[in-house]
Design an enzyme around this catalytic site. Sequence first.
Site: not given
Length: 295
Positions: A52, A96, A119
């Site tokens: 990322k 995460q 997200d």
Amino acid sequence: MILLDGKKVSEDIKNEITAEVTKMKANGEKVPHLAAVIVGNDGASLTYVGSKVRACERVGFESTLVKMPSTTSETELLKKIKELNDDDDIDGFIVQLPLPKQIDTQKVLMAVDPSKDVDGFHPENFGKMALDMTTFIPATPFGILELLERYNVDTAGKHTVVIGRSHIVGRPMSILMGRKGFPGNSTVTLTHSHTKNINQITSQADIIITALGVPNYLKAEMVKDDVVIIDVGITRVADDTTEKGYRITGDVDFENVSKKASHITPVPGGVGPMTIAMLLKNTLLAREQKRMKNA
């Protein structure tokens, strides 16, 4: 059989985003800034977060990586999230998953400012998605929609079967494929571990989206001719013949199912690269929304 090449499409999207960022710089505007929080040192998570960060560099975004030890308490993590929420320089951030067991994942996701939740996991964004309102769509489902759109796969009136009901892929996909518009307008069946006669259901499907994490689960005899297959599964399977000692395998018995499919995603190189590309797209959207708000 057409291969839905996520690697190629994700590169196209990154090129489009790079062009946008170049324009922003030329206009003297602030470029998007994505932050990622990782707690502990789970190998797969570290690899994913690393890619990322590299993707941000590739398109000209600013990025921040916040590493916290696996002993981090829930209170410490929530404090860090508040800092990121309040930091005006950061447009979007992700936490995460999975998180260590001493931390309540739900509480953490709830703490993220919905306007920075790139997200798309916050209930506010999930609810907006379910109501067809403009919002951040979770990156993997967003990537699947983009693949279907760019390959012009007809979804209207089709029977879409989703295997797996996770909050990250299965459930959002079942909502998105049934929405009005393209890709959408499908008749959707959501299947899971309690579904009876699953073979009967999959054999009637025009489109199958599988996100189970069970290697080679979907066999050729479970699908009909000309089916469209989206394989979200990604599992490391031990394989002594490879240098790494394992190979990455999807939920689909690719070798045999691909002979019947009209379109299919490979694993790796299908849905995976799309997820990161769409995370970047959501971050660009977050930056745009902030600019409009401050205009």
